[in-house]
Scaffold this motif. Structure first.
Motif, mmCIF file in Angstrom:
data_model
loop_
_atom_site.group_PDB
_atom_site.id
_atom_site.type_symbol
_atom_site.label_atom_id
_atom_site.label_comp_id
_atom_site.label_asym_id
_atom_site.label_seq_id
_atom_site.Cartn_x
_atom_site.Cartn_y
_atom_site.Cartn_z
ATOM 1 N N MET A 1 13.639 6.842 -1.476
ATOM 2 C CA MET A 1 12.842 7.027 -2.662
ATOM 3 C C MET A 1 12.653 5.705 -3.413
ATOM 4 O O MET A 1 11.619 5.500 -4.037
ATOM 5 C CB MET A 1 13.462 8.068 -3.580
ATOM 6 C CG MET A 1 12.597 8.326 -4.787
ATOM 7 S SD MET A 1 13.044 9.725 -5.802
ATOM 8 C CE MET A 1 14.418 9.118 -6.691
ATOM 9 N N LEU A 4 9.519 4.021 -2.365
ATOM 10 C CA LEU A 4 8.332 4.662 -2.944
ATOM 11 C C LEU A 4 8.106 4.196 -4.383
ATOM 12 O O LEU A 4 6.973 3.923 -4.783
ATOM 13 C CB LEU A 4 8.476 6.185 -2.921
ATOM 14 C CG LEU A 4 8.322 6.892 -1.592
ATOM 15 C CD1 LEU A 4 8.579 8.387 -1.755
ATOM 16 C CD2 LEU A 4 6.954 6.658 -1.005
ATOM 17 N N TYR A 8 4.951 2.242 -5.834
ATOM 18 C CA TYR A 8 4.234 2.798 -6.977
ATOM 19 C C TYR A 8 4.049 1.735 -8.069
ATOM 20 O O TYR A 8 3.013 1.674 -8.725
ATOM 21 C CB TYR A 8 4.982 4.007 -7.528
ATOM 22 C CG TYR A 8 4.312 4.634 -8.712
ATOM 23 C CD1 TYR A 8 3.242 5.506 -8.538
ATOM 24 C CD2 TYR A 8 4.724 4.342 -10.011
ATOM 25 C CE1 TYR A 8 2.608 6.090 -9.624
ATOM 26 C CE2 TYR A 8 4.094 4.927 -11.105
ATOM 27 C CZ TYR A 8 3.035 5.788 -10.905
ATOM 28 O OH TYR A 8 2.404 6.349 -11.978
ATOM 29 N N GLU A 51 -0.982 8.656 -2.521
ATOM 30 C CA GLU A 51 0.030 9.365 -1.721
ATOM 31 C C GLU A 51 1.416 9.214 -2.336
ATOM 32 O O GLU A 51 2.167 10.189 -2.450
ATOM 33 C CB GLU A 51 0.073 8.809 -0.292
ATOM 34 C CG GLU A 51 -1.111 9.120 0.571
ATOM 35 C CD GLU A 51 -1.057 8.354 1.891
ATOM 36 O OE1 GLU A 51 0.033 7.851 2.273
ATOM 37 O OE2 GLU A 51 -2.111 8.230 2.533
ATOM 38 N N VAL A 52 1.753 7.985 -2.703
ATOM 39 C CA VAL A 52 3.070 7.711 -3.276
ATOM 40 C C VAL A 52 3.247 8.465 -4.589
ATOM 41 O O VAL A 52 4.296 9.082 -4.830
ATOM 42 C CB VAL A 52 3.265 6.189 -3.482
ATOM 43 C CG1 VAL A 52 4.491 5.895 -4.328
ATOM 44 C CG2 VAL A 52 3.361 5.479 -2.139
ATOM 45 N N ARG A 54 1.758 11.199 -5.533
ATOM 46 C CA ARG A 54 1.914 12.618 -5.231
ATOM 47 C C ARG A 54 3.336 12.915 -4.749
ATOM 48 O O ARG A 54 3.963 13.869 -5.193
ATOM 49 C CB ARG A 54 0.901 13.060 -4.176
ATOM 50 C CG ARG A 54 0.922 14.579 -3.936
ATOM 51 C CD ARG A 54 0.241 14.985 -2.654
ATOM 52 N NE ARG A 54 0.787 14.359 -1.460
ATOM 53 C CZ ARG A 54 1.972 14.654 -0.892
ATOM 54 N NH1 ARG A 54 2.746 15.578 -1.411
ATOM 55 N NH2 ARG A 54 2.374 14.030 0.194
ATOM 56 N N GLN A 55 3.850 12.075 -3.866
ATOM 57 C CA GLN A 55 5.207 12.288 -3.367
ATOM 58 C C GLN A 55 6.238 12.231 -4.494
ATOM 59 O O GLN A 55 7.132 13.068 -4.559
ATOM 60 C CB GLN A 55 5.564 11.239 -2.308
ATOM 61 C CG GLN A 55 4.987 11.523 -0.950
ATOM 62 C CD GLN A 55 5.440 10.478 0.053
ATOM 63 O OE1 GLN A 55 5.245 9.290 -0.168
ATOM 64 N NE2 GLN A 55 6.040 10.934 1.137
ATOM 65 N N ASP A 59 7.092 16.011 -4.770
ATOM 66 C CA ASP A 59 8.282 16.181 -3.931
ATOM 67 C C ASP A 59 9.585 15.869 -4.672
ATOM 68 O O ASP A 59 10.573 16.579 -4.547
ATOM 69 C CB ASP A 59 8.186 15.313 -2.676
ATOM 70 C CG ASP A 59 7.027 15.715 -1.780
ATOM 71 O OD1 ASP A 59 6.487 16.822 -1.963
ATOM 72 O OD2 ASP A 59 6.653 14.918 -0.896
ATOM 73 N N TYR A 60 9.578 14.751 -5.419
ATOM 74 C CA TYR A 60 10.814 14.310 -6.073
ATOM 75 C C TYR A 60 10.864 14.626 -7.564
ATOM 76 O O TYR A 60 11.892 14.428 -8.208
ATOM 77 C CB TYR A 60 11.022 12.807 -5.869
ATOM 78 C CG TYR A 60 11.220 12.434 -4.421
ATOM 79 C CD1 TYR A 60 12.421 12.708 -3.781
ATOM 80 C CD2 TYR A 60 10.201 11.820 -3.698
ATOM 81 C CE1 TYR A 60 12.610 12.361 -2.450
ATOM 82 C CE2 TYR A 60 10.379 11.473 -2.368
ATOM 83 C CZ TYR A 60 11.585 11.749 -1.755
ATOM 84 O OH TYR A 60 11.767 11.405 -0.439
#
Length: 134
Positions: A1, A4, A8, A51-52, A54-55, A59-60
């Motif tokens: 993470m 990411l 970001y 994408e990052v 959104r993740q 997701d996190y």
């Protein structure tokens, strides 16, 4: 993470740097190939940033907040804090731009317009030479 979060943070800086470069070269026809490469890299970086983001959010469930503390930029993401000096951010931006231009994230970009313009230029040169110089 952590990777990411770093992406970001750095991707928007890289995108702005590339957009700035593109503006500097505006109006210089000889650099059309560079423009295509820069536009393509900007698009790729923007897609990756989306994408990052959104993740991280979906997701996190992490939001990144930025603030400045003296000469250091701090980024809080969840329970982690990332600190970078201006020079570190510049170096990281350079690395990510290089990654999208010639590294593992570099991809082919469209040159159809260039091939068409080269054909036009060659015909223009032939016509110019035949009509004006001979």
């Amino acid at each position: 993470m952590d990777q990411l979060i770093k992406e970001y943070i750095i991707l928007p800086m890289a995108i702005k740097a590339m957009q700035h470069d593109r503006e500097l070269f505006k109006g210089r026809n000889a650099l059309n190939i560079y423009w295509s490469m820069v536009d393509h890299a900007i698009d790729q970086m923007q897609q990756r940033h989306n994408e990052v983001k959104r993740q991280l959010v979906v997701d996190y469930k992490v939001k990144v907040k930025a603030y400045k503390d003296g000469n250091v930029r701090k980024y809080m993401a969840g329970d982690k804090t990332f600190e970078y000096t201006s020079d570190q951010l510049k170096d990281m931006t350079t690395v990510i731009i290089r990654t999208y231009l010639q590294g593992k994230r570099a991809t082919d970009f469209d040159l159809n317009w260039y091939e068409e313009s080269m054909e036009f230029d060659q015909n223009f040169i032939k016509d110019f030479t035949k009509n004006d110089l001979l």
